[in-house]
Design an enzyme around this catalytic site. Structure first.
Site, PDB file in Angstrom:
ATOM      1  N   ALA A  13       0.843  -1.212   0.000  1.00 15.40           N
ATOM      2  CA  ALA A  13       0.000   0.000   0.000  1.00 15.40           C
ATOM      3  C   ALA A  13       0.869   1.250   0.000  1.00 15.40           C
ATOM      4  O   ALA A  13       0.631   2.198  -0.768  1.00 15.40           O
ATOM      5  CB  ALA A  13      -0.940  -0.017   1.202  1.00 15.40           C
ATOM      6  N   THR A 242       0.868 -21.145   3.241  1.00 16.98           N
ATOM      7  CA  THR A 242      -0.044 -20.354   2.417  1.00 16.98           C
ATOM      8  C   THR A 242      -1.360 -21.086   2.121  1.00 16.98           C
ATOM      9  O   THR A 242      -1.391 -22.312   1.949  1.00 16.98           O
ATOM     10  CB  THR A 242       0.635 -19.940   1.091  1.00 16.98           C
ATOM     11  N   ARG A 267     -11.630 -18.365   6.412  1.00 18.14           N
ATOM     12  CA  ARG A 267     -10.562 -18.611   7.391  1.00 18.14           C
ATOM     13  C   ARG A 267     -11.083 -18.724   8.826  1.00 18.14           C
ATOM     14  O   ARG A 267     -10.541 -19.481   9.623  1.00 18.14           O
ATOM     15  CB  ARG A 267      -9.529 -17.481   7.310  1.00 18.14           C
ATOM     16  N   HIS A 327      -2.889 -13.469  11.863  1.00 19.44           N
ATOM     17  CA  HIS A 327      -2.274 -13.221  10.559  1.00 19.44           C
ATOM     18  C   HIS A 327      -2.576 -11.816  10.044  1.00 19.44           C
ATOM     19  O   HIS A 327      -1.723 -11.167   9.453  1.00 19.44           O
ATOM     20  CB  HIS A 327      -2.824 -14.263   9.587  1.00 19.44           C
ATOM     21  N   GLU A 350      -3.521  -2.321   5.452  1.00 18.70           N
ATOM     22  CA  GLU A 350      -4.070  -3.055   6.600  1.00 18.70           C
ATOM     23  C   GLU A 350      -4.419  -2.148   7.775  1.00 18.70           C
ATOM     24  O   GLU A 350      -5.316  -2.458   8.559  1.00 18.70           O
ATOM     25  CB  GLU A 350      -3.071  -4.137   7.031  1.00 18.70           C
ATOM     26  N   ARG A 361     -11.812 -11.159   6.477  1.00 20.08           N
ATOM     27  CA  ARG A 361     -11.253 -10.875   5.153  1.00 20.08           C
ATOM     28  C   ARG A 361     -11.139 -12.153   4.334  1.00 20.08           C
ATOM     29  O   ARG A 361     -10.757 -13.201   4.844  1.00 20.08           O
ATOM     30  CB  ARG A 361      -9.863 -10.255   5.297  1.00 20.08           C
ATOM     31  N   LEU A 367      -3.701  -8.171  -0.660  1.00 28.97           N
ATOM     32  CA  LEU A 367      -2.771  -7.548  -1.612  1.00 28.97           C
ATOM     33  C   LEU A 367      -3.543  -6.634  -2.560  1.00 28.97           C
ATOM     34  O   LEU A 367      -3.078  -5.559  -2.927  1.00 28.97           O
ATOM     35  CB  LEU A 367      -2.008  -8.622  -2.395  1.00 28.97           C
TER      36      LEU A 367
HETATM   37  C1  SIN Z   1      -1.718 -16.750   2.064  1.00 29.97           C
HETATM   38  O1  SIN Z   1      -1.010 -16.986   1.096  1.00 29.97           O
HETATM   39  O2  SIN Z   1      -2.381 -17.611   2.616  1.00 29.97           O
HETATM   40  C2  SIN Z   1      -1.769 -15.353   2.583  1.00 29.97           C
HETATM   41  C3  SIN Z   1      -2.392 -14.449   1.614  1.00 29.97           C
HETATM   42  C4  SIN Z   1      -3.498 -13.682   2.260  1.00 29.97           C
HETATM   43  O3  SIN Z   1      -3.516 -13.566   3.490  1.00 29.97           O
HETATM   44  O4  SIN Z   1      -4.378 -13.205   1.541  1.00 29.97           O
END
Ligand code: SIN
Length: 548
Positions: A13, A242, A267, A327, A350, A361, A367
């Site tokens: 950002a 990831t 998530r 995270h 963020e 999110r 990103l």
């Molecule tokens: C990930 O690769 O899991 C992290 C990317 C994200 O948090 O959007």
């Protein structure tokens, strides 16, 4: 030192904002707390969401809807729509700046599935998307003449009446307090998940420093209770596994060998399901063996190497034990798109709460958000700097900062402040983490109040002025404690469960909480928490204030 525009933060950002703010006639500086390449953006490995065909309105609407659904009633439709519609333009810009997205044999950009997405829309560069984008943006910023000022720890904003006039910073190399004057400022300093030290993918110095700076400047923090736990981190080192690992087909299995959740759920749900298994005494693993060595090495090379180096696990043959880790933080400074309540101050990435993520999110949207709103903030800051002259610096606040640094050097301390930071992380994870209740939050609140008192009595043991890491550690701890209090107060007030915020004593989502909470510092150490006023009420109040 004087600049037209100052940008603070060297993640995606901040870099995007600095690039947009620069033209051939102005001076733009990018200030960062440490080395320019070090940011959470460069660690976001899995990808960036985008519908690549700008005319495919059906797919763009699906992206909008997925993002809105994931926000669980706290999403801002205007901000979400803007972000999703800008996505293809952003990808084109990134390609122009040198990002080499993975492509198929027909040169078409590849897109993988990510949790909560109704289509495959996550573009990627293997499993190092964030660092590939960050590198290209740094190169671009260098070629267009942006001044990099690394190793600057921002202490406060310089303000004059209702306008920003620059930033007051600590030069970490000399421990000197510096003033950077500018017509406009962009803050893009990242989130506060690093406060959960020992239980976070973030580096420990992601302590929400700029959110604390914003609070002290009279701005409001919004949605602070919404802390996203990524379902999969290495058990010992917290290294991020990831989401691309599950996007490419990886399974989650428990120690009985059973899969227990749809791996591509959002998530919040996956993290809670994993924690539940662990609380029942089972271990949880990611299983990639069925993907085969070739695919793992091609699609997830960084993960493959990290598993081998950090855990001694060969992913094509063995299971890797994982745990959920803090995270990303959805909370941040309350902004309208990128505009704050202080004239000339724009906030993005963020640390901004613009309603794009609401209570949760979607993976792959961070990103994108950083790029889209970084670009917007940079443009706004440039326009502002063309329209308005420099505002004066109020030296009274600068003197207070100099005295505060002198005080920290002035005496000795018997407390181990690194131990305090570790114990803060543990307290937050256990009492204000994935699952909370009234009792755990009260215990966390009392502990944090106690630590806050101690934090103002801390001094450096080492009196060396050059690169004194103790000084920064003390300042970070103070900021972390302010932000922790804001998290806990907000979590206590939200007597329901929604998105990433789960209260076992209030497991339902309640209509009456279909609103955000905002935290404001009334005076040092005293926070007020209230429902966010809607914009109309705010406008009417401002009318009265301006008349007085
Ligand atoms: C990930 O690769 O899991 C992290 C990317 C994200 O948090 O959007």
């Amino acid at each position: 030192m004087i600049y037209d525009v100052i940008v603070v933060g060297s993640g995606i950002a901040g870099l995007m904002a600095a690039i947009e703010a620069k033209d051939e006639n102005n001076k733009v500086a990018l200030i960062s707390k440490s080395n320019v390449f070090k940011s959470n953006s460069s660690m976001a490995s899995g990808g960036i969401n985008a519908v690549l065909d700008i005319n495919n309105t059906d797919e763009i609407n699906k992206h909008i809807q997925d993002t809105f659904n994931s926000a669980k009633g706290l999403g801002n439709k205007k901000a979400i729509t803007y972000m999703c519609k800008q996505a293809s333009t952003i990808i084109e810009k990134l390609i122009e700046y040198g990002v080499d997205f993975d492509r198929d044999e027909n040169n078409k950009i590849l897109q993988r599935p990510f949790g909560g997405g109704s289509s495959n829309r996550t573009c990627y560069v293997g499993d190092k998307t964030g660092s590939a984008i960050t590198l290209s943006l740094i190169k671009k910023a260098r070629t267009i003449g942006i001044t990099f000022l690394p190793n600057n720890f921002i202490l406060n904003l310089a303000k004059y009446q209702d306008r920003v006039s620059g930033v007051v910073s600590l030069n970490k190399e000399t421990s000197q307090v510096m003033i950077y004057s500018s017509k406009s400022v962009v803050l893009a300093g990242g989130g506060y998940a690093g406060i959960y030290r020992g239980y976070s993918t973030n580096a420990p110095d992601y302590t929400g420093d700029l959110l604390a700076v914003a609070l002290r400047a009279g701005l409001c923090l919004k949605d602070m209770e919404f802390v996203q736990f990524h379902p999969t981190g290495f058990v010992k080192t917290n290294y991020l596994v990831t989401e691309a690992a599950r996007g490419e087909g990886g399974y989650l299995v428990n120690s009985e060998g059973n899969r227990f959740i749809d791996e591509l759920e959002t998530r919040d749900k996956v993290a809670r399901a994993i924690l539940k298994e662990q609380l029942e005494g089972k271990k949880v693993f990611i299983d990639l063996r069925h993907l085969g060595l070739e695919k793992i090495q091609q699609k997830l090379p960084s993960l493959y190497n990290a598993a081998l180096m950090q855990s001694g696990v060969e992913l094509s043959k063995e299971l890797l034990e994982i745990k959920p880790v803090a995270h990303y933080t959805m909370g941040g400074v309350d902004v309208n798109m990128t505009e704050s309540d202080l004239k000339g101050l724009f906030i993005c990435g963020e640390m901004a709460s613009n309603g794009v993520h609401g209570a949760n999110r979607l993976g792959g949207n961070s990103l994108l958000e950083g790029c889209v709103f970084g670009k917007l903030a940079g443009n706004k800051a440039k326009e502002f700097s063309k329209e308005f002259e420099y505002a004066p610096i109020d030296y009274n606040t600068v003197i207070k900062d100099i005295e505060m640094i002198d005080f920290i050097f002035s005496s000795d301390t018997s407390k181990n402040f690194n131990a305090i930071r570790i114990s803060l992380g543990k307290c937050l994870f256990e009492k204000a983490g994935i699952i909370k209740n009234e009792k755990s939050l009260t215990l966390a609140f009392d502990y944090i109040k106690y630590l806050r008192q101690i934090s103002y009595t801390l001094h450096c043991i080492n009196k060396e002025k050059n690169n004194n890491v103790e000084l920064t550690a003390i300042l970070e701890l103070r900021n972390a404690l302010e932000i922790s209090e804001a998290i806990i107060l907000s979590a206590q007030k939200r007597c329901e469960s929604r998105g990433a915020h789960y209260r076992e004593d209030y497991p339902e989502t309640l209509k009456k909480f279909d609103k955000s909470f905002v935290v404001k510092e009334l005076k040092k150490g005293f926070f007020k928490i209230s429902f966010k006023e809607n914009d109309l009420v705010k406008k009417i109040k401002n009318l009265f204030i301006n008349k007085e």
